[in-house]
Design a protein around this motif. Structure first.
Motif, PDB file in Angstrom:
ATOM      1  N   ALA A   1      69.556  77.829  33.950  1.00 22.50           N
ATOM      2  CA  ALA A   1      69.034  77.010  32.856  1.00 22.50           C
ATOM      3  C   ALA A   1      67.622  76.526  33.172  1.00 22.50           C
ATOM      4  CB  ALA A   1      69.963  75.820  32.598  1.00 22.50           C
ATOM      5  N   LEU A   2      67.374  76.142  34.409  1.00 22.68           N
ATOM      6  CA  LEU A   2      66.047  75.687  34.807  1.00 22.68           C
ATOM      7  C   LEU A   2      65.031  76.820  34.694  1.00 22.68           C
ATOM      8  CD1 LEU A   2      64.163  73.533  36.009  1.00 22.68           C
ATOM      9  CD2 LEU A   2      64.890  74.316  38.275  1.00 22.68           C
ATOM     10  N   ARG A   3      65.407  78.000  35.150  1.00 22.88           N
ATOM     11  CA  ARG A   3      64.493  79.150  35.052  1.00 22.88           C
ATOM     12  C   ARG A   3      64.165  79.462  33.589  1.00 22.88           C
ATOM     13  NH1 ARG A   3      68.004  81.631  39.126  1.00 22.88           N
ATOM     14  NH2 ARG A   3      67.103  81.100  41.132  1.00 22.88           N
ATOM     15  N   GLU A   4      65.177  79.409  32.736  1.00 19.16           N
ATOM     16  CA  GLU A   4      64.946  79.668  31.310  1.00 19.16           C
ATOM     17  C   GLU A   4      64.006  78.617  30.728  1.00 19.16           C
ATOM     18  OE1 GLU A   4      68.873  79.732  29.660  1.00 19.16           O
ATOM     19  OE2 GLU A   4      69.291  81.763  30.407  1.00 19.16           O
ATOM     20  N   ARG A   5      64.214  77.383  31.119  1.00 18.48           N
ATOM     21  CA  ARG A   5      63.367  76.285  30.631  1.00 18.48           C
ATOM     22  C   ARG A   5      61.949  76.432  31.158  1.00 18.48           C
ATOM     23  NH1 ARG A   5      62.879  72.510  26.764  1.00 18.48           N
ATOM     24  NH2 ARG A   5      62.448  70.455  27.584  1.00 18.48           N
TER      25      ARG A   5
ATOM     26  N   VAL B   1      57.889  76.676  29.293  1.00 14.53           N
ATOM     27  CA  VAL B   1      56.870  75.653  29.502  1.00 14.53           C
ATOM     28  C   VAL B   1      55.495  76.314  29.521  1.00 14.53           C
ATOM     29  CG1 VAL B   1      55.983  73.938  31.122  1.00 14.53           C
ATOM     30  CG2 VAL B   1      58.432  74.142  30.750  1.00 14.53           C
ATOM     31  N   THR B   2      54.570  75.702  28.798  1.00 11.30           N
ATOM     32  CA  THR B   2      53.193  76.199  28.781  1.00 11.30           C
ATOM     33  C   THR B   2      52.276  75.187  29.467  1.00 11.30           C
ATOM     34  OG1 THR B   2      52.680  75.140  26.678  1.00 11.30           O
ATOM     35  CG2 THR B   2      53.614  77.374  26.581  1.00 11.30           C
ATOM     36  N   ALA B   3      51.047  75.578  29.711  1.00 16.39           N
ATOM     37  CA  ALA B   3      50.087  74.675  30.340  1.00 16.39           C
ATOM     38  C   ALA B   3      49.853  73.441  29.474  1.00 16.39           C
ATOM     39  CB  ALA B   3      48.776  75.407  30.598  1.00 16.39           C
ATOM     40  N   SER B   4      49.832  73.618  28.155  1.00 11.59           N
ATOM     41  CA  SER B   4      49.619  72.459  27.274  1.00 11.59           C
ATOM     42  C   SER B   4      50.796  71.490  27.348  1.00 11.59           C
ATOM     43  CB  SER B   4      49.383  72.912  25.835  1.00 11.59           C
ATOM     44  OG  SER B   4      50.526  73.578  25.338  1.00 11.59           O
ATOM     45  N   ASP B   5      52.000  72.006  27.576  1.00 10.82           N
ATOM     46  CA  ASP B   5      53.162  71.113  27.750  1.00 10.82           C
ATOM     47  C   ASP B   5      52.974  70.212  28.958  1.00 10.82           C
ATOM     48  OD1 ASP B   5      54.485  72.256  25.587  1.00 10.82           O
ATOM     49  OD2 ASP B   5      55.528  73.723  26.846  1.00 10.82           O
TER      50      ASP B   5
END
Length: 66
Positions: free
Chosen positions: A47-51, A55-59
């Motif tokens: 789940a962490l890998r999927e999350r 995630v993007t740099a702007s996030d």
């Protein structure tokens, strides 16, 4: 010689046999708990890998609301 080191001759007593059974059961319970936790941990890692893939740099630049 091994029996002399243990301190008795003739085998375990009934109490020792009960204690051994209790300890074996406890070990089996703990092994099952370790396995359950490993499975849970593996699921959390997936789940962490999927999350992390989402995630993007702007996030990362956005402040987190508490």
């Amino acid at each position: 010689m091994a029996k002399a080191l243990v301190g008795y001759i003739g085998g375990p007593t009934a109490d020792q046999a009960r204690q051994t059974a209790v300890l074996r059961r406890r070990v089996a319970d703990l092994e099952a708990e370790v396995m359950r936790l490993k499975v849970e941990n593996d699921g959390l890692l997936v789940a962490l890998r999927e999350r992390m893939d989402q995630v993007t740099a702007s996030d990362l630049a956005e402040p987190v609301a508490h």
